[in-house]
Design a protein around this motif. Sequence first.
Motif, mmCIF file in Angstrom:
data_model
loop_
_atom_site.group_PDB
_atom_site.id
_atom_site.type_symbol
_atom_site.label_atom_id
_atom_site.label_comp_id
_atom_site.label_asym_id
_atom_site.label_seq_id
_atom_site.Cartn_x
_atom_site.Cartn_y
_atom_site.Cartn_z
ATOM 1 N N UNK A 76 -26.787 21.991 5.074
ATOM 2 C CA UNK A 76 -27.111 22.420 3.710
ATOM 3 C C UNK A 76 -28.242 21.621 3.070
ATOM 4 N N UNK A 77 -28.446 20.358 3.499
ATOM 5 C CA UNK A 77 -29.437 19.510 2.845
ATOM 6 C C UNK A 77 -30.058 18.573 3.881
ATOM 7 N N UNK A 78 -31.329 18.791 4.191
ATOM 8 C CA UNK A 78 -32.018 17.989 5.203
ATOM 9 C C UNK A 78 -32.156 16.533 4.773
ATOM 10 N N UNK A 79 -32.416 16.296 3.501
ATOM 11 C CA UNK A 79 -32.545 14.921 3.016
ATOM 12 C C UNK A 79 -31.231 14.162 3.179
ATOM 13 N N UNK A 80 -30.140 14.807 2.834
ATOM 14 C CA UNK A 80 -28.824 14.184 2.972
ATOM 15 C C UNK A 80 -28.498 13.912 4.444
ATOM 16 N N UNK A 81 -28.824 14.862 5.312
ATOM 17 C CA UNK A 81 -28.577 14.685 6.749
ATOM 18 C C UNK A 81 -29.391 13.510 7.292
ATOM 19 N N UNK A 83 -30.575 10.904 5.576
ATOM 20 C CA UNK A 83 -30.019 9.669 5.024
ATOM 21 C C UNK A 83 -28.714 9.293 5.718
ATOM 22 N N UNK A 84 -27.874 10.288 6.007
ATOM 23 C CA UNK A 84 -26.601 10.048 6.692
ATOM 24 C C UNK A 84 -26.840 9.440 8.068
ATOM 25 N N UNK A 85 -27.712 10.062 8.845
ATOM 26 C CA UNK A 85 -27.988 9.567 10.192
ATOM 27 C C UNK A 85 -28.591 8.162 10.159
ATOM 28 N N UNK A 86 -29.585 7.961 9.314
ATOM 29 C CA UNK A 86 -30.219 6.639 9.225
ATOM 30 C C UNK A 86 -29.233 5.584 8.734
ATOM 31 N N UNK A 87 -28.330 5.973 7.830
ATOM 32 C CA UNK A 87 -27.303 5.061 7.347
ATOM 33 C C UNK A 87 -26.359 4.607 8.445
ATOM 34 N N UNK A 111 -31.326 10.713 25.165
ATOM 35 C CA UNK A 111 -32.595 11.366 24.876
ATOM 36 C C UNK A 111 -32.493 12.865 24.681
ATOM 37 N N UNK A 112 -31.272 13.409 24.623
ATOM 38 C CA UNK A 112 -31.097 14.822 24.286
ATOM 39 C C UNK A 112 -31.428 14.969 22.804
ATOM 40 N N UNK A 113 -32.333 15.895 22.484
ATOM 41 C CA UNK A 113 -32.827 16.037 21.118
ATOM 42 C C UNK A 113 -32.074 17.118 20.361
ATOM 43 N N UNK A 114 -31.685 16.770 19.145
ATOM 44 C CA UNK A 114 -31.029 17.688 18.216
ATOM 45 C C UNK A 114 -31.996 17.973 17.072
ATOM 46 N N UNK A 115 -32.013 19.219 16.606
ATOM 47 C CA UNK A 115 -32.796 19.594 15.429
ATOM 48 C C UNK A 115 -31.841 20.124 14.373
ATOM 49 N N UNK A 116 -31.959 19.581 13.170
ATOM 50 C CA UNK A 116 -31.168 20.035 12.035
ATOM 51 C C UNK A 116 -32.096 20.797 11.106
ATOM 52 N N UNK A 117 -31.676 21.979 10.676
ATOM 53 C CA UNK A 117 -32.510 22.811 9.819
ATOM 54 C C UNK A 117 -31.795 23.125 8.522
ATOM 55 N N UNK A 118 -32.500 22.852 7.431
ATOM 56 C CA UNK A 118 -32.063 23.341 6.118
ATOM 57 C C UNK A 118 -32.803 24.655 5.920
ATOM 58 N N UNK A 119 -32.069 25.733 5.796
ATOM 59 C CA UNK A 119 -32.688 27.042 5.629
ATOM 60 C C UNK A 119 -33.434 27.112 4.308
ATOM 61 N N UNK A 120 -34.526 27.881 4.255
ATOM 62 C CA UNK A 120 -35.264 28.019 3.009
ATOM 63 C C UNK A 120 -34.435 28.781 1.977
ATOM 64 N N UNK A 121 -34.702 28.508 0.713
ATOM 65 C CA UNK A 121 -34.048 29.222 -0.377
ATOM 66 C C UNK A 121 -34.904 30.433 -0.698
ATOM 67 N N UNK A 122 -34.484 31.583 -0.214
ATOM 68 C CA UNK A 122 -35.244 32.808 -0.432
ATOM 69 C C UNK A 122 -34.904 33.450 -1.777
ATOM 70 N N UNK A 123 -33.999 32.821 -2.526
ATOM 71 C CA UNK A 123 -33.569 33.399 -3.814
ATOM 72 C C UNK A 123 -32.526 34.464 -3.573
#
Length: 124
Positions: A76-81, A83-87, A111-123
């Motif tokens: 839901x929130x890339x910034x929160x994700x 911060x969580x991981x870095x924390x 070295x397996x890479x994960x991508x987290x996506x916050x979907x755009x807010x299309x309104x």
Amino acid sequence: MDWKIELIYVPVTDVDRAKDFYTKIGFHADHDQTPFEGLRFVQFTPPGSACSIAFGTGLGVSLEPGQQNTIQVVVPDADEALAHLRGLGVEAQGVDEQAWGRFVSFDDPDGNTWTLQQLPDYGA
């Protein structure tokens, strides 16, 4: 007819190290079974996900550790994700802003890479 992805294999070199990592980042430990010598099946589920990951020994997975780089998870929130991981001490990259979403990426200990996506807010 519904088609639901339920399990993705993640190749690892050290099963216990992988278990520690995925536990640390908040995945739920579902199974750790050794039905017979040479076969160990471990399953974890990300919080809120209907799809789990599996790793272990003797599973017949053809990917080498570090080659799984195609898993994308919606958050839901890339910034929160980030911060969580870095924390938690995980080296995570982001936030990468694109027209189709906001992205964070990180690697597991193999070295397996994960991508987290916050979907755009299309309104609405």
